[in-house]
Scaffold this motif. Structure first.
Motif, short mmCIF file in Angstrom:
data_model
loop_
_atom_site.label_atom_id
_atom_site.label_comp_id
_atom_site.label_asym_id
_atom_site.label_seq_id
_atom_site.Cartn_x
_atom_site.Cartn_y
_atom_site.Cartn_z
N ASP A 1 -2.60 23.42 11.76
CA ASP A 1 -1.42 24.60 12.69
C ASP A 1 -1.19 25.72 12.74
O ASP A 1 -0.69 25.85 11.55
CB ASP A 1 -0.66 23.34 13.37
CG ASP A 1 0.24 23.72 14.66
OD1 ASP A 1 -0.04 23.72 15.52
OD2 ASP A 1 1.71 23.30 14.38
N THR B 1 4.05 34.61 12.30
CA THR B 1 3.25 33.62 12.63
C THR B 1 3.12 32.50 10.98
O THR B 1 3.00 33.16 10.06
CB THR B 1 1.61 34.18 13.60
OG1 THR B 1 2.17 34.94 14.02
CG2 THR B 1 1.76 32.81 13.65
N HIS C 1 -0.42 36.61 18.83
CA HIS C 1 -0.56 36.17 20.13
C HIS C 1 -2.04 35.87 21.25
O HIS C 1 -2.14 35.08 21.73
CB HIS C 1 0.19 37.27 21.54
CG HIS C 1 2.23 37.64 20.96
ND1 HIS C 1 2.53 36.39 20.96
CD2 HIS C 1 2.66 38.07 20.22
CE1 HIS C 1 4.18 36.41 20.84
NE2 HIS C 1 3.47 37.50 20.57
N SER C 2 -2.86 35.90 20.60
CA SER C 2 -4.12 36.00 20.85
C SER C 2 -4.67 34.22 20.74
O SER C 2 -4.83 34.08 19.48
CB SER C 2 -4.87 36.93 20.28
OG SER C 2 -6.05 36.33 20.33
N ILE C 3 -5.38 33.65 21.66
CA ILE C 3 -5.25 32.60 20.66
C ILE C 3 -6.87 32.56 20.20
O ILE C 3 -6.56 31.26 19.14
CB ILE C 3 -5.16 31.58 22.60
CG1 ILE C 3 -4.22 31.67 23.30
CG2 ILE C 3 -6.06 30.06 22.41
CD1 ILE C 3 -4.46 31.09 25.06
N ARG C 4 -7.83 33.41 20.99
CA ARG C 4 -8.82 33.52 19.83
C ARG C 4 -8.92 33.42 17.68
O ARG C 4 -8.65 33.07 17.19
CB ARG C 4 -9.67 34.12 20.50
CG ARG C 4 -11.18 34.19 19.46
CD ARG C 4 -12.17 34.50 19.69
NE ARG C 4 -13.14 34.15 19.16
CZ ARG C 4 -14.42 35.42 19.72
NH1 ARG C 4 -14.46 36.40 20.52
NH2 ARG C 4 -15.57 35.03 18.69
N LYS D 1 -5.40 32.84 16.47
CA LYS D 1 -4.71 32.23 16.03
C LYS D 1 -5.92 30.83 15.98
O LYS D 1 -6.16 30.84 14.92
CB LYS D 1 -3.58 31.28 16.86
CG LYS D 1 -2.79 32.84 17.38
CD LYS D 1 -1.27 31.80 18.07
CE LYS D 1 -1.50 31.91 19.68
NZ LYS D 1 -0.56 31.09 19.79
N LEU D 2 -6.57 30.23 16.65
CA LEU D 2 -7.35 29.61 16.04
C LEU D 2 -8.64 29.71 15.15
O LEU D 2 -8.88 28.86 14.47
CB LEU D 2 -8.07 29.31 17.45
CG LEU D 2 -8.77 27.50 17.69
CD1 LEU D 2 -8.39 26.55 17.25
CD2 LEU D 2 -9.37 27.76 18.74
N ALA E 1 -7.68 22.76 18.89
CA ALA E 1 -7.95 22.30 20.04
C ALA E 1 -9.17 21.54 20.84
O ALA E 1 -9.49 21.00 19.61
CB ALA E 1 -9.10 23.78 19.85
N ASN F 1 -6.42 23.18 27.99
CA ASN F 1 -6.47 23.45 26.89
C ASN F 1 -7.01 24.56 27.36
O ASN F 1 -7.75 25.16 27.19
CB ASN F 1 -7.36 22.42 25.93
CG ASN F 1 -6.69 21.56 25.25
OD1 ASN F 1 -6.13 21.29 24.81
ND2 ASN F 1 -8.01 20.53 25.96
N ARG F 2 -6.06 25.80 26.66
CA ARG F 2 -6.56 26.98 26.98
C ARG F 2 -7.60 27.08 25.78
O ARG F 2 -7.92 28.86 25.37
CB ARG F 2 -5.06 28.35 26.67
CG ARG F 2 -4.11 27.95 28.20
CD ARG F 2 -2.76 28.85 27.88
NE ARG F 2 -2.61 28.61 26.51
CZ ARG F 2 -1.64 29.48 26.04
NH1 ARG F 2 -1.24 30.67 26.44
NH2 ARG F 2 -0.72 29.56 25.21
N THR F 3 -7.96 26.88 25.08
CA THR F 3 -8.33 26.91 23.33
C THR F 3 -10.04 26.41 23.80
O THR F 3 -11.19 26.45 23.11
CB THR F 3 -8.25 25.84 22.72
OG1 THR F 3 -7.77 24.35 23.29
CG2 THR F 3 -6.50 26.52 22.02
#
Length: 192
Positions: free
Chosen positions: A43, A51, A80-83, A85-86, A130, A137-139
């Motif tokens: 996480d 981060t 800040h990019s979800i992709r 970070k994931l 995710a 979920n934005r993921t």
């Protein structure tokens, strides 16, 4: 990018992966006829200027406790990019999973093998923080990509709402901002 491979939990610090593997084997030997889940999950939380990623490593004896530790990785910028970070969460989990190669997996399986007829079992998972519900979920649009990556390293992917090692265990430690350790003799607020 290189990050220290150092793990800790509530009672120990400075564990390397060899020691983590030894702790897992010891925990399993205490009750070899049990059902085990070996789970890795990461996480992250974005804090001011950095981060913080936490990767949890958990051996869960179903219904009878667990042994766990975690690794901290700090990226000195706010992602800040979800992709992004994931993807990094998944990569950090995969990195640990790759250490647990066929030989180390065999070490764990050999503990429960004589007890299969008493119900013993051992499975390996990566919990991906995710979910595939596009309304919650934005993921969601990245889930299948991460699932394929996890499957490619020989682990079973688990997503929300069942990814508790990432969404609960690792999350607990990622919430607090990173505080760099102070060197001996360093001046803090004018006090040495």
């Amino acid at each position: 990018m290189s990050h220290p491979m150092e793990f800790r939990n509530t009672t120990e610090r400075g564990l390397d992966l060899v020691t983590v593997h030894e702790r897992i084997l010891h925990f399993m030997r205490l009750e070899p006829a049990a059902t085990y889940k070996f789970i890795i999950g990461t996480d992250c939380q974005v804090h001011s200027g950095h981060t913080k990623f936490i990767t949890g490593v958990v051996i869960q004896r179903m219904g009878k406790g667990a042994w766990a530790c975690y690794r901290q990785v700090i990226v000195h910028r706010a992602l800040h990019s979800i992709r992004e970070k994931l993807s990094m969460e998944t990569a950090l989990s995969e990195e640990i999973a790759m250490y647990f190669d066929e030989t180390k997996r065999q070490d764990m399986e050999n503990i429960i093998l004589p007890h299969l007829y008493q119900g013993a079992s051992f499975d390996m998972y990566i919990h991906i923080d995710a979910g595939d519900d596009e309304n919650k979920n934005r993921t969601a649009k990245f889930v299948q990509e991460m699932v394929r990556r996890v499957e490619s390293v020989g682990m079973v992917p688990v997503i929300k709402p069942d990814c508790y090692v990432a969404s609960a265990y690792a999350n607990r430690f990622s919430k607090k901002p990173y505080q760099p350790p102070y060197e001996e003799g360093e001046v803090l607020d004018g006090i040495q």
